[in-house]
Write an enzyme that holds these catalytic residues in place. Structure first.
Site, short mmCIF file in Angstrom:
data_model
loop_
_atom_site.label_atom_id
_atom_site.label_comp_id
_atom_site.label_asym_id
_atom_site.label_seq_id
_atom_site.Cartn_x
_atom_site.Cartn_y
_atom_site.Cartn_z
N HIS A 14 0.83 -1.21 0.00
CA HIS A 14 0.00 0.00 0.00
C HIS A 14 0.87 1.26 0.00
CE1 HIS A 14 -3.56 2.47 1.14
NE2 HIS A 14 -2.64 3.20 1.74
N GLU A 15 1.79 1.34 0.95
CA GLU A 15 2.62 2.55 1.04
C GLU A 15 3.50 2.71 -0.20
OE1 GLU A 15 1.43 4.32 3.16
OE2 GLU A 15 0.54 2.85 4.50
N GLU A 53 -6.06 7.83 -1.66
CA GLU A 53 -6.21 6.53 -0.99
C GLU A 53 -6.99 5.49 -1.81
OE1 GLU A 53 -4.39 5.74 1.38
OE2 GLU A 53 -3.73 7.69 2.16
N TYR A 110 -10.80 5.16 1.12
CA TYR A 110 -10.06 3.96 0.76
C TYR A 110 -10.94 2.96 0.02
CZ TYR A 110 -6.49 5.43 4.17
OH TYR A 110 -5.52 6.11 4.85
N ASP A 151 -8.45 15.62 9.32
CA ASP A 151 -8.28 14.28 9.85
C ASP A 151 -9.62 13.61 10.17
OD1 ASP A 151 -6.12 12.57 10.50
OD2 ASP A 151 -6.72 12.71 12.61
N1 BES Z 1 -1.52 8.08 4.06
C1 BES Z 1 -2.05 7.10 4.93
C2 BES Z 1 -1.95 7.46 6.38
C3 BES Z 1 -2.67 8.73 6.75
C4 BES Z 1 -3.96 8.97 6.33
C5 BES Z 1 -2.05 9.68 7.54
C6 BES Z 1 -4.59 10.14 6.68
C7 BES Z 1 -2.68 10.85 7.88
C8 BES Z 1 -3.97 11.09 7.44
C9 BES Z 1 -1.40 5.72 4.71
O1 BES Z 1 -1.05 5.47 3.40
C10 BES Z 1 -2.40 4.67 5.09
O2 BES Z 1 -3.41 4.62 4.45
N2 BES Z 1 -2.12 3.86 6.10
C11 BES Z 1 -3.00 2.81 6.56
C12 BES Z 1 -2.52 1.46 6.11
C13 BES Z 1 -3.04 1.00 4.81
C14 BES Z 1 -2.58 -0.43 4.55
C15 BES Z 1 -4.52 1.11 4.62
C16 BES Z 1 -2.96 2.81 8.06
O3 BES Z 1 -2.19 3.56 8.64
O4 BES Z 1 -3.69 2.05 8.69
ZN ZN Z 2 -2.67 5.17 2.11
#
Ligand code: BES
Ligand code: ZN
Length: 632
Positions: A317-318, A340, A407, A399
């Site tokens: 994902h990242e 996302e 997503y 946020d």
């Molecule tokens: N970019 C996001 C993390 C994020 C989102 C930080 C919104 C601040 C505000 C990152 O790519 C992400 O989506 N992380 C997920 C994991 C992913 C496998 C769905 C997480 O942190 O759970």
């Molecule tokens: Zn993400």
């Protein structure tokens, strides 16, 4: 909301209104003004003066918990007589112009979400400013950890988290994803520690604690990131590797052994990886997210290390964000689904290439379950419109609107389009999309114009894009995913519901996803005997797999299985990953007894969490102070 209204009402920020009149986004012809989109979460007015490059020169004081130094900007000026930066809690010592002379500057009123505008007067022809500053005690992006809060327990640790609008709490910056800059940084840290950033990185400690970094691709501010600790590095391939505390590096490198293959799979799908190296840093457990796609260096939670490589889709994902998000970026947080939704789609394509269809069917179903849960929750809350893909977050903390909808509903839309046009056309479209908009920030409208012209019209397919994107809820034409592995789990759940003992369930070959599905679907009202039987047979309470453990602990709270509470308390005080904390605390506060326990645990744990998690949990728990309310 009132916060934004209150800043709008002060005359000094009348300038803000100017930003609302920014021209609609379009690509700029040579010699034309670069157009920018109005971003409700930044004070900057890039249509007048936009930063193009940052030279950061800072010292990290691990004892005082302070970053201080200077941020020097190269500007593109297109009108006006000032440049505006975002700041939050920063002390601004002085501002100088390119020639070293002092500049006049003012700090606007404080807003609890946006912080303060820093306005610097610019004489004609000046295109460079240097801001000398230091961070405040409560800098929201920063988490300073004592040695006890790290894995090795020997040295302090610092990490930053920029997304969505937190970078302004450690760098004075035009903190909008619509504005892109390159950066160089010079960072000094105590000489026993190593610093890494979202840039070119060292692989060894320097002798004097001095490090230089370069990010020569234009990136949005939320992707500037720094971590400082007693780090080691281990390669996992020629272009990939892992940073972590010394005692964690080997385990992490084993867990992420597939990184190089993931990168190759990603490139085979959507074109060359444009950032040079791809490394991951495994942070201490308080990291509030699973992962954060900082360019060249993904920041990751240690809870992704399960010991069996079963949770590494998170790395896919990242990594996918290196295209969707970092190369083509949401221009505002209202367009967050562009980051996302596309990334979840891309992630699934990488894991399908590596791990096959059964694996993906399972993650599809789990994601769809998350989506239904999130929609139900949002529908019963204060902002039911948050189930639309395009958000309206003006006046709110961005946020709060960043949910599974972006997503999973975003993913569902892309899957629907894929199914209508067929994979070959969809893949060609995506490849073209990443190329066409590379290193640019775009809005949902820009995407819509592009996909209609490039894909939907030529392929003569109809998808009600407006319904999917601008209206709340899940449209009827959503493709509901299924999984044959989960059908087998469902069969065992039926047997369990009928009283079959745990040891007679056919669960020998289950992996992490089957267990997650099983635990999510335990029938309500499990008896103490049933809970004991499950735990004695499958040892969930001592599971080292964070997803399984979290799903189990949630059931323990629901069914008041007190034997697991010491483990629950331990998990909640060490792990700061919000995705795990929120459901557990939510279940706890649903009962009076649970609420008392939640407050007791939170009082101890709160100090271990990053501000992102604290912010969410303070609200969830109606937290009033540093001590539990007197009634407990
Ligand atoms: N970019 C996001 C993390 C994020 C989102 C930080 C919104 C601040 C505000 C990152 O790519 C992400 O989506 N992380 C997920 C994991 C992913 C496998 C769905 C997480 O942190 O759970
Ligand atoms: Zn993400």
């Amino acid at each position: 909301m009132n916060q934004l209204l209150s800043i709008l009402s002060i005359s000094a920020t009348a300038a803000l209104l100017g930003a609302c009149n920014a021209p609609p986004e379009k690509s700029a012809a040579v010699g034309e003004k670069t157009p920018y989109v109005m971003d409700p979460h930044s004070y900057a007015r890039p249509e007048e003066a936009a930063a193009t490059h940052l030279d950061l020169d800072i010292h990290v004081d691990m004892q005082q918990h302070r970053i201080s130094g200077s941020a020097t900007y190269h500007l593109k000026r297109q009108g006006g007589d000032s440049v505006i930066f975002d700041t939050d809690g920063l002390t601004i010592d002085k501002v100088t112009l390119g020639d070293g002379t002092a500049a006049a500057f003012t700090l606007g009123a404080k807003d609890s979400i946006l912080g303060q505008a820093l306005r610097v007067a610019l004489p004609q022809g000046v295109d460079k400013v240097s801001i000398t500053y230091s961070t405040g005690a409560e800098a929201k992006a920063l988490q300073w950890l004592s040695p006890e809060q790290t894995a090795d327990k020997k040295f302090p640790f610092l990490f930053t988290q920029g997304e969505a609008i937190l970078t302004r709490s450690w760098i004075p910056i035009q903190d909008s994803p619509g504005i892109r800059i390159t950066y160089n940084a010079h960072v000094t840290v105590p000489k026993e520690l190593m610093a890494v950033m979202s840039a070119t990185n060292p692989q060894e400690r320097s002798a004097d604690g001095s490090y230089s970094f370069k990010m020569d691709k234009p990136i949005p501010s939320y992707l500037i990131a720094l971590a400082v600790g007693d780090l080691g590095f281990k390669p996992t391939g020629t272009r990939t590797g892992v940073y972590a505390e010394q005692g964690v590096v080997d385990t992490a490198a084993w867990e992420f052994a597939d990184m190089e293959k993931m990168l190759e799979a990603a490139e085979a799908l959507y074109g060359p990886y444009r950032w040079g190296r791809y490394d991951v840093i495994v942070l201490p457990p308080s990291f509030p997210f699973g992962g954060m796609e900082n360019p060249r260096l993904t920041f990751a939670t240690p809870t992704v290390i399960a010991g069996d490589r079963s949770l590494t889709a998170l790395i896919a994902h990242e990594m996918a964000h290196s295209w969707s998000g970092n190369l083509v970026t949401n221009a505002t947080w209202n367009d967050f689904w562009l980051n996302e939704g596309f990334t979840v789609y891309f992630e699934h394509r990488i894991t399908e290439a590596l791990y096959g269809k059964d694996y993906n069917d399972m993650t599809n179903v789990l994601g769809y379950q998350d989506l239904l849960g999130t929609i139900a929750e949002i529908d019963s809350g204060k902002h039911p419109d948050d189930t639309a893909l395009h958000l309206n977050l003006a006046g709110r903390n961005p946020d709060d609107g960043m949910t599974d909808v972006a997503y999973e509903k975003g993913y569902a839309l892309l899957r629907l389009i894929e199914s209508k046009v067929g994979r070959p056309k969809f893949d060609a479209f995506l490849r073209g999309y990443f190329d066409h908009f590379a290193f640019r920030s775009i809005t949902t409208d820009t995407f819509l114009v592009y996909i209609r012209k490039q894909l939907l019209e030529p392929a003569k397919v109809t998808v009600d894009m407006d319904r999917w994107i601008f209206r709340p809820g899940l449209p009827d034409d959503v493709i509901v995913p299924t999984s044959k592995n989960f059908a087998m789990v469902d069969g065992q759940l039926m047997l369990w519901a009928k009283g079959t003992p745990a040891k007679e369930l056919a669960a020998k070959h289950w992996g992490t996803f089957e267990w997650m599905h099983f635990l999510r679907h335990l029938p309500a009202g499990q008896t103490p005997r049933q809970m004991d039987d499950l735990d004695a047979t499958f040892h969930f309470t001592r599971s080292g797999n964070s997803e399984i453990l979290a799903a189990w602990l949630e059931q323990c709270v629901k069914n008041d299985h007190e034997a697991a509470y010491p483990r629950l308390a331990e998990f909640l005080t060490t792990v700061g990953r919000r995705k795990f904390l929120v459901p557990l605390y939510t279940e706890l506060v649903a009962t009076k007894k649970g609420r008392a326990l939640a407050m007791e645990i939170y009082a101890k744990a709160r100090g271990n969490y990053h501000s992102v998690s604290v912010n969410t949990l303070d609200e969830l728990l109606a937290w009033k102070g540093t001590k539990p309310p007197a009634t407990f």
